[in-house]
Design a protein around this motif. Structure first.
Motif, mmCIF file in Angstrom:
data_model
loop_
_atom_site.group_PDB
_atom_site.id
_atom_site.type_symbol
_atom_site.label_atom_id
_atom_site.label_comp_id
_atom_site.label_asym_id
_atom_site.label_seq_id
_atom_site.Cartn_x
_atom_site.Cartn_y
_atom_site.Cartn_z
ATOM 1 N N LEU A 71 0.836 -1.290 0.052
ATOM 2 C CA LEU A 71 0.100 0.122 0.040
ATOM 3 C C LEU A 71 0.926 1.316 -0.012
ATOM 4 O O LEU A 71 0.666 2.264 -0.836
ATOM 5 C CB LEU A 71 -0.875 0.200 1.233
ATOM 6 N N SER A 72 2.023 1.025 0.918
ATOM 7 C CA SER A 72 2.808 2.319 0.726
ATOM 8 C C SER A 72 3.300 2.535 -0.543
ATOM 9 O O SER A 72 3.685 3.814 -0.886
ATOM 10 C CB SER A 72 4.080 2.152 1.971
ATOM 11 N N VAL A 73 3.869 1.523 -1.334
ATOM 12 C CA VAL A 73 4.325 1.837 -2.493
ATOM 13 C C VAL A 73 3.345 2.639 -3.372
ATOM 14 O O VAL A 73 3.855 3.766 -4.158
ATOM 15 C CB VAL A 73 4.585 0.625 -3.323
ATOM 16 N N GLY A 74 2.177 2.307 -3.427
ATOM 17 C CA GLY A 74 1.165 3.129 -4.290
ATOM 18 C C GLY A 74 1.073 4.441 -3.858
ATOM 19 O O GLY A 74 1.044 5.454 -4.564
ATOM 20 N N LEU A 75 1.312 4.736 -2.576
ATOM 21 C CA LEU A 75 0.816 6.092 -2.071
ATOM 22 C C LEU A 75 2.223 6.921 -2.291
ATOM 23 O O LEU A 75 2.130 8.233 -2.676
ATOM 24 C CB LEU A 75 0.519 5.935 -0.436
ATOM 25 N N LEU A 76 3.392 6.511 -2.324
ATOM 26 C CA LEU A 76 4.744 6.966 -2.284
ATOM 27 C C LEU A 76 4.886 7.281 -3.756
ATOM 28 O O LEU A 76 5.581 8.312 -4.046
ATOM 29 C CB LEU A 76 5.728 6.419 -1.641
ATOM 30 N N PHE A 77 4.280 6.344 -4.743
ATOM 31 C CA PHE A 77 4.577 6.645 -5.931
ATOM 32 C C PHE A 77 3.870 8.076 -6.470
ATOM 33 O O PHE A 77 4.492 9.043 -6.995
ATOM 34 C CB PHE A 77 4.172 5.480 -7.069
ATOM 35 N N LYS A 78 2.611 8.201 -5.912
ATOM 36 C CA LYS A 78 1.666 9.517 -6.318
ATOM 37 C C LYS A 78 2.405 10.469 -5.637
ATOM 38 O O LYS A 78 2.541 11.815 -6.238
ATOM 39 C CB LYS A 78 0.602 9.316 -5.852
ATOM 40 N N LEU A 79 3.096 10.224 -4.601
ATOM 41 C CA LEU A 79 3.766 11.694 -3.814
ATOM 42 C C LEU A 79 5.165 11.865 -4.563
ATOM 43 O O LEU A 79 5.758 12.956 -4.527
ATOM 44 C CB LEU A 79 4.057 11.173 -2.459
ATOM 45 N N GLY A 80 5.791 10.780 -5.372
ATOM 46 C CA GLY A 80 7.080 11.021 -5.770
ATOM 47 C C GLY A 80 8.300 10.830 -4.999
ATOM 48 O O GLY A 80 9.211 11.409 -4.949
#
Length: 528
Positions: free
Chosen positions: A257-266
């Motif tokens: 889940l963190s991968v998806g969130l951190l991707f959108k954040l950059g």
């Protein structure tokens, strides 16, 4: 096989189906934005080409302004701390602050997207998205002065997803919001009028990497459902407190889940899309992404980590420490090597994402309020900086290469001075919003025992100051080229720059009212 009569008889024996209870007043900002997006689609279908622009722009402004006014009313009318739409959306102080920030930044970004004055009478967007770059069809539409207006409903759908994302109270609603905000942005990134191949390449990269990140996000949801038996954030938190499920499912779900969130954040190492997309996308869309998308991504991260994973913080904080350090250091160092102004600002955005992660790591009311203030301050500065980028133009369009900015301070001292002011705000110079935001974040991190992280942040800020000052030196201490770029500003762009400067000054000189507002928003933290 059952006959229709048998099916009807079975249904008749069942209890009456209870209709869902929807608190329309509490979610009206979301409904207004998405409603105007749907109306914009109908305008594209039924209004003549020559009139669409004059209908779409007022509709978009009306939708965003109305949603912002309703959000303010919700924040002032009562103490918001409850769930809405059958528990799918949370209405609370932090969410309303984040939604208000997104809406006001979207209004400023809309000024850039709607600009048709100055040298941009044809707009920043291609006349025909389906035409191949350099083809005869593209030349014909460009010569005919065709203006793309589909960008307005696409933007409204994206903003609707952005304000839904931090309000999502369960992971499936959050995934839907993620896709609603992402899909229009994939399209908008490929619609640049000039440098069409670069723009389309950016859109394809963003789409492919975004699809991968969405898959990680969805797989994480599945694992967390397997652990907790629910996708509701409060239920996941309760199950973690009981400590009765499979720890493997839990930790794997949190990681994915963190991968998806951190991707959108950059955040590093999920940042590789950001420089390419920022460079290739139409600059007004880059401004929208650098401000609103970052705010929405952080809103989602704050809700997930403060609500669902709060009792697990001793497990995820070391991981977040590593991501924050990598993000700050990599963003600051790699930015030094950049020669394109938009790529440099992209790596600057990555570094600032690392600073903001300290608010998540702090995991306290002060950390949350500091993050909310920083998001607002950084958003206005970002929109202003990219607005200036749209104004510096040569025969090929925007003058992206840093060498083309040489001597800009002698050609256009006011514009160069404004850009220098924004860069100094990014660097965190006192009496700017950047200094106040960093000071508040660093203080919150120190209070929660993250002093080593603050030391890394201070060093990274010093490194980042080098490439900000380098741009200032190029503008004011280099001789301008004979065929150097000129500054062309339409009225809407000038208003956007003025708003960015005003907000950066006010939040730096008189930040206390906004700090107090952010503090009041976090009185009850996120609703569960």
């Amino acid at each position: 096989m059952s006959t229709p009569d048998q099916v009807i008889a079975v249904l008749a024996q069942q209890d009456d189906i209870t209709a869902p209870h929807i608190e329309y007043g509490q979610i009206m900002p979301l409904l207004l934005v998405l409603g105007m997006a749907v109306v914009g689609v109908l305008v594209e279908a039924f209004v003549g080409r020559d009139s669409r622009y004059y209908v779409q722009v007022p509709l978009a402004f009306l939708g965003l302004a109305g949603a912002f006014a309703w959000t303010v009313a919700l924040g002032w009318s009562e103490d918001p701390h409850h769930v809405a739409a059958e528990g799918a959306l949370g209405v609370d102080g932090p969410t309303l602050f984040i939604q208000g920030t997104i809406l006001v930044l979207a209004l400023v970004s809309l000024l850039l997207i709607a600009e048709r004055g100055g040298a941009r009478a044809d707009g920043a967007f291609t006349a025909q998205a389906s035409a191949l770059p350099g083809s005869e069809a593209e030349q014909r539409t460009a010569e005919a002065g065709v203006v793309q207006t589909e960008v307005f409903p696409l933007m409204m759908f994206a903003v609707g997803g952005m304000i839904m994302f931090p309000a999502a109270n369960d992971l499936l609603t959050m995934f839907v919001a993620l896709e609603v905000l992402s899909l229009p942005l994939y399209l908008l990134c490929g619609l640049a009028r000039r440098r069409r191949l670069l723009s389309q390449e950016a859109a394809v990269k963003y789409f492919l990497l975004g699809a991968f990140s969405s898959a990680f996000f969805l797989y994480g949801i599945a694992l967390l459902y397997g652990y907790a038996g629910s996708v509701r954030l409060s239920d996941i938190s309760a199950q973690i407190s009981k400590d009765t499920g499979s720890e493997t499912l839990l930790l794997a779900g949190v990681a994915l889940l963190s991968v998806g969130l951190l991707f959108k954040l950059g955040g590093v190492p999920f940042h590789m899309w950001k420089p390419d997309v920022y460079q290739g996308a139409p600059t007004p869309i880059t401004a929208l992404m650098a401000s609103c998308t970052v705010v929405a991504a952080f809103g989602g991260i704050l809700r997930v980590y403060y609500v669902a994973f709060e009792t697990l913080r001793w497990d995820w904080r070391p991981f977040m420490w590593g991501v924050a350090i990598l993000t700050m250091v990599a963003g600051s160092i790699i930015a030094i090597t950049q020669t394109d102004i938009k790529r440099m600002l992209a790596y600057s955005s990555i570094a600032h994402a690392g600073f903001l992660l300290m608010g998540v790591i702090a995991s306290s009311p002060h950390g949350l309020s500091s993050t909310l203030f920083y998001l607002l301050a950084y958003g206005f500065t970002s929109v202003g900086a990219f607005a200036v980028v749209t104004m510096v133009r040569d025969a090929a369009g925007e003058a992206g290469h840093l060498s083309r900015w040489a001597g800009l301070g002698k050609r256009s001292p006011v514009v160069a001075g404004v850009m220098a002011f924004f860069l100094l705000a990014f660097a965190g110079i006192p009496l700017t919003s950047g200094f106040t935001g960093k000071f508040a974040l660093f203080k919150a991190a120190v209070e929660e025992g993250a002093t080593p992280l603050v030391i890394v942040a201070v060093v990274s800020s010093a490194v980042a100051a080098f490439f900000y000052v380098r741009v200032i030196v190029v503008m004011f201490f280099s001789e301008p080229d004979v065929d150097g770029p000129v500054v062309v500003a339409g009225p809407a762009t000038a208003v956007a720059v003025a708003l960015g400067v005003t907000a950066t000054v006010v939040l730096g000189v008189l930040p206390q009212p906004v700090l107090d507002l952010a503090g009041q928003a976090t009185t009850h933290m996120f609703v569960r």
